[in-house]
Scaffold this active site. Structure first.
Site, short mmCIF file in Angstrom:
data_model
loop_
_atom_site.label_atom_id
_atom_site.label_comp_id
_atom_site.label_asym_id
_atom_site.label_seq_id
_atom_site.Cartn_x
_atom_site.Cartn_y
_atom_site.Cartn_z
N ASP A 14 0.34 -1.24 -0.13
CA ASP A 14 0.05 -0.26 -0.35
C ASP A 14 0.89 1.08 0.33
OD1 ASP A 14 -2.76 -1.34 0.32
OD2 ASP A 14 -2.33 -1.62 2.06
N GLU A 71 -0.74 -6.93 -9.83
CA GLU A 71 0.51 -6.74 -11.50
C GLU A 71 -0.33 -6.96 -12.46
OE1 GLU A 71 3.19 -9.53 -12.09
OE2 GLU A 71 4.67 -8.87 -13.88
N HIS A 101 -2.35 -10.17 -8.25
CA HIS A 101 -3.13 -9.54 -8.96
C HIS A 101 -3.19 -8.01 -9.48
CE1 HIS A 101 -7.67 -8.53 -9.13
NE2 HIS A 101 -7.46 -7.29 -8.27
#
Ligand SMILES: C[S@@+](CC[C@H](N)C(=O)[O-])C[C@H]1O[C@@H](n2cnc3c(N)ncnc32)[C@H](O)[C@@H]1O
Length: 210
Positions: free
Chosen positions: A95, A169, A167
């Site tokens: 994040d 990427e 996911h």
């Protein structure tokens, strides 16, 4: 969970353990556990829904070399994992915490990366991928400042255009945006500063200033 915990004891086979921080929906763990049965993979995810999703994915594959923990990776590296207990560490699309006042929440911070060096075995690899160039550059600088890793190498994307490690990427590449990737190898021999780190107990916050 309180430490110390040798992560190999969590698995039925006594194989090297790699850790993924922030599994999301578990795409990396699913492919890594299937393609590399002679290694164990531990994932940690702070959001319970994603942790459950990743765990269900592993259960559906019926592999026995993957485990998902629900919790905060910072706690795991600070208090639970002993020195040199990991054979690899994967941080994919952490994040970014865009707002200046939230920056301190970034996982790739000096304390985390100092612990990463402590818990990784010499010769093991730290993988960092992100779609945020500024975070990537900052992370490379912080890793280098630990003096615990060799110089970053660029890590190539998966072989085929339609293979994705995670996911995020997949999402980033399908949108046509760049992905910043680096792999660092944990030093074989401790530097002068690292010798100081190995002298202090497992749970201490290790920093090059100590
Ligand atoms: C941007 S997503 C990326 C997910 C996955 N790695 C990917 O590439 O598709 C970041 C993930 O890290 C998790 N995360 C953030 N901080 C965490 C922490 N301190 N400990 C464990 N997981 C964390 C988030 O809940 C989220 O699932």
């Amino acid at each position: 969970m309180e430490g110390p915990l040798d992560p190999t004891t969590l698995f039925c086979r006594h194989n090297p353990v790699e850790l993924e921080i922030g599994t999301g929906k578990g795409m990396f763990l699913a492919s890594a556990t299937s393609s590399t049965p002679d290694r164990n993979f531990l994932g940690i995810e702070v959001r319970v829904g994603y942790a459950r999703m990743a765990a269900s994915r592993l259960a559906a594959l019926k592999t026995t070399n993957g485990i998902v923990l629900h919790g905060d990776a910072m706690h795991l590296v600070r208090h639970v994992l002993p020195n040199a207990s990991l054979s690899g560490l994967h941080v994919y699309f952490p994040d970014p915490w865009w707002k200046a006042r939230h920056r301190k929440r970034r996982i790739l911070n000096p304390e985390f990366l100092q612990h990463a060096g402590r818990i990784m075995q010499p010769g093991s690899q730290l993988h960092i991928w992100t779609d945020v160039e500024e975070y990537f550059n900052e992370a490379v600088l912080v890793v280098n400042n630990t003096l615990l890793f060799g110089k970053a190498s660029k890590e190539p994307a998966g072989g085929l255009e339609n293979t994705y490690r995670t996911h995020f990427e997949r999402r980033t590449r399908l949108a046509g945006d760049p992905v910043w990737r680096a792999v660092f190898t944990r030093n074989e021999k401790p530097s002068q500063q690292n010798r100081l780190v190995t002298k202090i107990p497992n749970y201490s916050i290790t920093s090059s200033q100590t």
